[in-house]
Design an enzyme around this catalytic site. Sequence first.
Site, PDB file in Angstrom:
ATOM      1  N   HIS A 396       0.819  -1.218   0.000  1.00  0.00           N
ATOM      2  CA  HIS A 396       0.000   0.000   0.000  1.00  0.00           C
ATOM      3  C   HIS A 396       0.851   1.266   0.000  1.00  0.00           C
ATOM      4  CE1 HIS A 396      -3.840   1.717  -0.061  1.00  0.00           C
ATOM      5  NE2 HIS A 396      -4.439   0.998   0.867  1.00  0.00           N
ATOM      6  N   ASP A 400      -2.212   1.983  -4.858  1.00  0.00           N
ATOM      7  CA  ASP A 400      -3.485   2.430  -4.305  1.00  0.00           C
ATOM      8  C   ASP A 400      -4.520   1.313  -4.404  1.00  0.00           C
ATOM      9  OD1 ASP A 400      -2.440   4.934  -3.788  1.00  0.00           O
ATOM     10  OD2 ASP A 400      -3.087   5.755  -5.722  1.00  0.00           O
TER      11      ASP A 400
END
Length: 424
Positions: A396, A400
């Site tokens: 992450h 995204d």
Amino acid sequence: MGTHVIKMPDIGEGIAEVELSQWHVKVGDLVVEDQVLADVMTDKAMVDIPSPVHGKVIALGGQPGEVMAVGSVLISIEVEGAGNLKESAAPAPVKEAAVAVPAKTETPVENKSAAIARPAPACQGPVVAREADERPLASPAVRKHALDLGIQLRLVRGTGPAGRVLHDDLEAYLAQGQSNASAPASAAYAQRHDEEQIQVIGMRRKIAQRMQDATQRAAHFSYVEEIDVTAIEELRAHLNAKHGASRGKLTLLPFLVRALVVALRDFPQMNARYDDEAQVITRLGAVHVGVATQSDVGLMVPVVRHAEARSLWDSAAEISRLANAARHGKASRDELSGSTITLTSLGALGGIVSTPVLNLPEVAIVGVNKIVERPMVVKGQVVIRKMMNLSSSFDHRVVDGMDAALFIQAIRGLLEQPATLFVE
């Protein structure tokens, strides 16, 4: 007589120290030239250390699990003549076995040479282990006697012809305290007090370290998508029927590799490596797909290089070749490094959902669950379809959530409409 001293060899790549994983000899053993003496583990590979001489082992330089500096004394061998007064290093390693970043949690491999076990209590009585559905030979009278005594007949060793259980065998079983009429018991329900300690060394230590490093450094998140693979399975069956004899059988994996290649054209951020120390993301045009493979010594990830330039059968052949090399400990370091994205599959054991661990420094890993037939509603009709989940994980810090979902949905679209895999 003289002494030949073998030092820890320089395995290359600037490595200053390696872990002694396993001895294949002990003090007092006679060895011959080219006999494997020990296994040592680098960050990337398991390496065999062979003997350059004939002789007798007189000293070992370390214990399994010990990290030793290159150039330190590994083993001393008594030889005819003066020995090697210069105490030269060991000859070049003769075999490399892979170590790779794990893509999923695995059950640890028990290193038998490192196991320290507390023995179990001595087995009492004439007990024999049979399969649960195996019917032992015994007369009706013996079977009734066993039932009355609360004895599971399959646990009693028979001393009659062809292993037939006799009345005397039941009495011997009872005499050794294995069962009684008031409290039926068997070896399956006996108390156990044994313990076993397994040292985490060698390949297992590297896997543990890499997995821990991946989960501590990367910000993992997972995304699961359900895919209808009925059409791709029909295509696979058709191609195997038509070309399997001449080109080889296709599994689902080369289709998944092809889907990755095509989807990455629109999502190049997934085919990347993240150097978190330098804070640099490197996106790569070449698609080097790591294919997680289970071996006897742990999880390995051989790499299908330039998957973007391979046909289905070319990918299938390379996957098969690399998997066999990894399983037999013959994959080279080059074959186990350099991947840009990883594909992991539990095959028939794939379950419903998994949460694969990233293969750092990669930023995406695609996990394949098993195919099952389920009733689905298609155009208002309930039909049976072959369904499969993709359980994938992403970093992450780099990827995204929306992009990850769109990427997996792109793979879904390609697999559900397999003609689009080949439309340029």
